[in-house]
Structure formats: C-alpha cells, structure tokens
Design a protein around this motif. Structure first.
Motif, short mmCIF file in Angstrom:
data_model
loop_
_atom_site.label_atom_id
_atom_site.label_comp_id
_atom_site.label_asym_id
_atom_site.label_seq_id
_atom_site.Cartn_x
_atom_site.Cartn_y
_atom_site.Cartn_z
N ILE A 167 0.84 -1.20 0.00
CA ILE A 167 0.00 0.00 0.00
C ILE A 167 0.88 1.25 0.00
CG2 ILE A 167 -1.63 1.33 1.39
CD1 ILE A 167 -2.83 -1.40 2.24
N ALA A 168 1.94 1.23 0.80
CA ALA A 168 2.85 2.37 0.85
C ALA A 168 3.45 2.65 -0.52
CB ALA A 168 3.96 2.13 1.87
N LEU A 169 3.90 1.60 -1.19
CA LEU A 169 4.49 1.76 -2.52
C LEU A 169 3.47 2.30 -3.51
CD1 LEU A 169 7.01 1.39 -4.26
CD2 LEU A 169 6.20 -0.92 -4.76
N SER A 170 2.27 1.75 -3.48
CA SER A 170 1.23 2.21 -4.40
C SER A 170 0.84 3.65 -4.15
CB SER A 170 0.00 1.32 -4.28
OG SER A 170 0.29 0.02 -4.71
N CYS A 171 0.63 4.00 -2.89
CA CYS A 171 0.21 5.38 -2.55
C CYS A 171 1.28 6.40 -2.91
CB CYS A 171 -0.12 5.48 -1.07
SG CYS A 171 -1.63 4.62 -0.60
N GLU A 172 2.51 6.11 -2.54
CA GLU A 172 3.58 7.07 -2.83
C GLU A 172 3.90 7.12 -4.32
OE1 GLU A 172 4.30 9.33 -0.76
OE2 GLU A 172 3.15 8.32 0.81
N ALA A 173 3.69 6.03 -5.02
CA ALA A 173 3.86 6.06 -6.48
C ALA A 173 2.86 7.00 -7.11
CB ALA A 173 3.71 4.65 -7.05
N LEU A 174 1.61 6.89 -6.69
CA LEU A 174 0.56 7.76 -7.22
C LEU A 174 0.83 9.22 -6.88
CD1 LEU A 174 -2.11 8.08 -8.69
CD2 LEU A 174 -3.26 7.63 -6.53
N ARG A 175 1.17 9.47 -5.64
CA ARG A 175 1.42 10.86 -5.20
C ARG A 175 2.62 11.47 -5.94
NH1 ARG A 175 -0.18 12.29 0.17
NH2 ARG A 175 0.10 10.09 0.63
N THR A 176 3.68 10.70 -6.09
CA THR A 176 4.90 11.21 -6.72
C THR A 176 4.71 11.43 -8.22
OG1 THR A 176 6.20 10.07 -5.04
CG2 THR A 176 7.37 10.79 -7.00
N THR A 177 4.07 10.49 -8.89
CA THR A 177 3.85 10.68 -10.33
C THR A 177 2.89 11.85 -10.58
OG1 THR A 177 2.16 8.94 -10.31
CG2 THR A 177 4.36 8.30 -11.01
N THR A 178 1.90 12.01 -9.72
CA THR A 178 0.98 13.15 -9.87
C THR A 178 1.72 14.46 -9.66
OG1 THR A 178 -0.87 11.78 -9.14
CG2 THR A 178 -1.19 14.17 -9.05
N ARG A 179 2.59 14.50 -8.67
CA ARG A 179 3.38 15.71 -8.42
C ARG A 179 4.19 16.08 -9.66
NH1 ARG A 179 6.31 13.76 -4.58
NH2 ARG A 179 4.82 14.32 -2.96
N MET A 180 4.81 15.09 -10.28
CA MET A 180 5.62 15.36 -11.46
C MET A 180 4.76 15.73 -12.67
SD MET A 180 8.61 15.54 -10.47
CE MET A 180 9.25 15.91 -12.09
N MET A 181 3.56 15.16 -12.78
CA MET A 181 2.67 15.55 -13.87
C MET A 181 2.27 17.02 -13.73
SD MET A 181 0.29 12.19 -14.66
CE MET A 181 -0.95 12.76 -13.58
N HIS A 182 1.99 17.45 -12.51
CA HIS A 182 1.66 18.85 -12.28
C HIS A 182 2.85 19.76 -12.64
CE1 HIS A 182 -2.33 18.81 -10.34
NE2 HIS A 182 -1.97 17.60 -9.94
N ALA A 183 4.03 19.34 -12.25
CA ALA A 183 5.23 20.13 -12.54
C ALA A 183 5.46 20.25 -14.05
CB ALA A 183 6.45 19.51 -11.86
N VAL A 184 5.35 19.14 -14.76
CA VAL A 184 5.56 19.17 -16.21
C VAL A 184 4.48 20.01 -16.89
CG1 VAL A 184 5.57 17.73 -18.29
CG2 VAL A 184 6.87 17.02 -16.28
N ALA A 185 3.24 19.89 -16.44
CA ALA A 185 2.16 20.69 -17.03
C ALA A 185 2.43 22.18 -16.82
CB ALA A 185 0.82 20.31 -16.41
N TRP A 186 2.87 22.56 -15.63
CA TRP A 186 3.19 23.96 -15.34
C TRP A 186 4.29 24.45 -16.29
CZ3 TRP A 186 7.43 26.77 -13.64
CH2 TRP A 186 7.16 28.05 -13.14
N LEU A 187 5.30 23.64 -16.46
CA LEU A 187 6.41 24.01 -17.35
C LEU A 187 5.96 24.08 -18.81
CD1 LEU A 187 9.13 21.94 -15.54
CD2 LEU A 187 9.19 24.44 -15.86
N LEU A 188 5.10 23.16 -19.23
CA LEU A 188 4.59 23.20 -20.60
C LEU A 188 3.76 24.46 -20.84
CD1 LEU A 188 3.61 19.47 -21.20
CD2 LEU A 188 5.39 20.78 -22.38
#
Length: 153
Positions: free
Chosen positions: A48-69
């Motif tokens: 569960i820890a791996l799944s939750c943090e995977a989702l949170r981390t990938t979402t964080r990076m998607m937001h960052a890339v979208a902001w930069l785009l």
C-alpha cells in the motif's frame, strides 16, 4: 509576462529538461509490474505504501511538467499572459509524502520522492515570485475600475 530574474525561457527550458529526467526516473522506480513482489513480504502495508507514494509522486511530477509546458507555450506565443495566470497555477498545498509510509520504502525510493518534492518546491517559489505584483503596480481590479470610471465619465 515580463522577463524577470526569476523566470525566463532559458530557465523554463532548463527546468523542463530536469523535469523530464526526473519524471523518467520516477516512472522507472515506480513501474509496479513486479515491484510489489520486490517488497519481500506478503504484508499489505509495504504494498500500500508503494502504491500510494507512487501515485502521489507521479501526480506531483505531472503537475510540474504541465506547469512548465504552460510556460513554454507562453514564451512561444501560444498562450496569453491572462491564460497563463488563470490556468497555469501549481497547487500550493500539494501533499508531501506520508512519513509513516516512507519508512516502509527503500532508501532509493525515499531519495527519489524527496527529489521530486524539492523540485516541486522550487517551481512553487518561482511561480509565487512571478505572480507577485511589482511594488506600486495597480491590481487588475483597480485597473478595471479605472477603465470603467473613465468610460462612464
């Protein structure tokens, strides 16, 4: 957007390249096909820890890339400053990793999560600095009121 010392096309391009590299590292680290079995236990908590943090981390990076785009599009003339200010925001309260769950993850994964949090925090500082009005500059609502006042008078 004025080319200020805290944001310009060169800075955005550098950050964009950094974001792509970091996103690729996140994708590779959290590729869950087979990762769940690598936790080494049959307990649910590490999975569960791996799944939750995977989702949170990938979402964080998607937001960052979208902001930069969005900023890249602005500097290329594809977005107006109004559109960028309205739709090109970063969530200032994006949740950090759960400390209890982090303890269940490998040191490499924890280091990668911390790197994404630091990167996102840098983007937030840049965004906040860009959004702050210049000292003494009238706010948009004040400008609108002045235009309405001169049109009515």
């Amino acid at each position: 957007m004025k080319h200020t010392s805290n944001i310009n096309p060169r800075i955005v391009e550098g950050l964009y390249c950094e974001a792509l590299v970091l996103s690729d590292e996140v994708r590779a680290a959290f590729d869950l096909s087979g990762r769940i079995e690598e936790t080494g236990t049959h307990e649910d908590a590490p999975r569960i820890a791996l799944s939750c943090e995977a989702l949170r981390t990938t979402t964080r990076m998607m937001h960052a890339v979208a902001w930069l785009l969005n900023h890249r599009a602005y500097f290329m003339g594809e977005l107006s400053e109004f559109q960028l200010r309205r739709y090109g925001r970063l969530a200032p309260d994006f949740p950090a990793a759960d400390p209890e769950r982090l303890l269940l993850l490998s040191p490499q994964i924890r280091k990668l999560i911390a790197a994404t949090e630091e990167f996102y925090a840098r983007l937030l500082r840049i965004d906040r600095g860009w959004r702050e009005a210049a000292p003494g500059a009238p706010r948009a609502i004040d400008q609108l009121r002045a235009r309405l006042g001169s049109a009515v008078a």
